[in-house]
Design a protein around this motif. Structure first.
Motif, PDB file in Angstrom:
ATOM      1  N   MET A 155       0.834  -1.204   0.000  1.00 32.60           N
ATOM      2  CA  MET A 155       0.000   0.000   0.000  1.00 32.60           C
ATOM      3  C   MET A 155       0.873   1.261   0.000  1.00 32.60           C
ATOM      4  O   MET A 155       0.625   2.192  -0.764  1.00 32.60           O
ATOM      5  N   TYR A 210       2.423   1.815  -3.467  1.00 27.55           N
ATOM      6  CA  TYR A 210       1.497   2.404  -4.441  1.00 27.55           C
ATOM      7  C   TYR A 210       1.166   3.850  -4.083  1.00 27.55           C
ATOM      8  O   TYR A 210       1.078   4.713  -4.959  1.00 27.55           O
ATOM      9  N   GLN A 211       1.008   4.102  -2.787  1.00 29.78           N
ATOM     10  CA  GLN A 211       0.720   5.482  -2.375  1.00 29.78           C
ATOM     11  C   GLN A 211       1.869   6.417  -2.734  1.00 29.78           C
ATOM     12  O   GLN A 211       1.658   7.527  -3.196  1.00 29.78           O
ATOM     13  N   ALA A 267      -3.472   1.327  -4.485  1.00 28.81           N
ATOM     14  CA  ALA A 267      -3.261   1.601  -3.057  1.00 28.81           C
ATOM     15  C   ALA A 267      -4.561   1.362  -2.298  1.00 28.81           C
ATOM     16  O   ALA A 267      -4.568   0.792  -1.201  1.00 28.81           O
ATOM     17  N   GLU A 289      -5.047  -2.331  -1.827  1.00 29.75           N
ATOM     18  CA  GLU A 289      -4.205  -2.884  -0.756  1.00 29.75           C
ATOM     19  C   GLU A 289      -4.748  -2.483   0.614  1.00 29.75           C
ATOM     20  O   GLU A 289      -4.628  -3.236   1.578  1.00 29.75           O
ATOM     21  N   LYS A 290      -5.331  -1.313   0.672  1.00 28.91           N
ATOM     22  CA  LYS A 290      -5.927  -0.880   1.931  1.00 28.91           C
ATOM     23  C   LYS A 290      -7.071  -1.821   2.301  1.00 28.91           C
ATOM     24  O   LYS A 290      -7.219  -2.215   3.457  1.00 28.91           O
TER      25      LYS A 290
END
Ligand code: ZN
Length: 152
Positions: free
Chosen positions: A108, A111-112, A132, A135-136
């Motif tokens: 995450m 990606y963030q 992201a 994934e969160k």
């Protein structure tokens, strides 16, 4: 770090592929542990990772992707529990969930980070933001399971 679309897609494919593989291992491990509920969680995660990887590969079709020698945010190796032979059988479901969660959080952040440094309105920004978020959701799903799984 600023990624080109090619680099980003190559990383994302490699990451999803690895996470699919790890989830399969964890699912088998939990089966050996006779915890079929947690095993199913990991099998579902394996399935989602594969679907995600395939959809990124579809997006990447026709693009010449760079070969990655290594990449950041690989899954960490599983924590040592017992001796090496005993590892598969000794990792408690809670530890397995915690381990997977740690790796989801790192994905995450990856990606963030890409989303934050990408140009406004670019495709990378859009994709990385979407990934992201995904994934969160995985992290939250694991949190939920950790909440109802006994601590070893
Ligand atoms: Zn994930």
């Amino acid at each position: 770090m600023i990624y080109s679309l090619e680099d980003f897609l190559a990383h994302a494919i490699a990451m999803e592929d690895e996470s699919a593989e790890r989830y399969l291992e964890l699912a088998d491990m939990m089966e050996a542990h006779n915890n079929l509920d947690v095993s199913k969680v990991f099998r579902d995660m394996n399935h989602y990772s594969q679907l995600h990887r395939d959809s990124i590969m579809e997006r990447a079709s026709g693009i010449n992707l760079p070969k990655l020698k290594s990449w950041e945010f690989r899954w960490t190796s599983p924590p040592e529990v017992g001796d090496e032979d005993g590892f598969d059988y000794m990792m408690e479901p809670f530890n397995a969930l915690e381990y997977a969660r740690g790796n989801e959080v790192r994905a995450m952040f990856f990606y963030q980070g890409v989303a934050n440094s990408a140009e406004e309105g670019s495709e990378i920004k859009e994709l990385a933001t979407e990934f992201a978020e995904e994934e969160k959701e995985h992290t939250e799903a694991l949190d939920k399971w950790m909440g109802i799984t006994p601590r070893p």
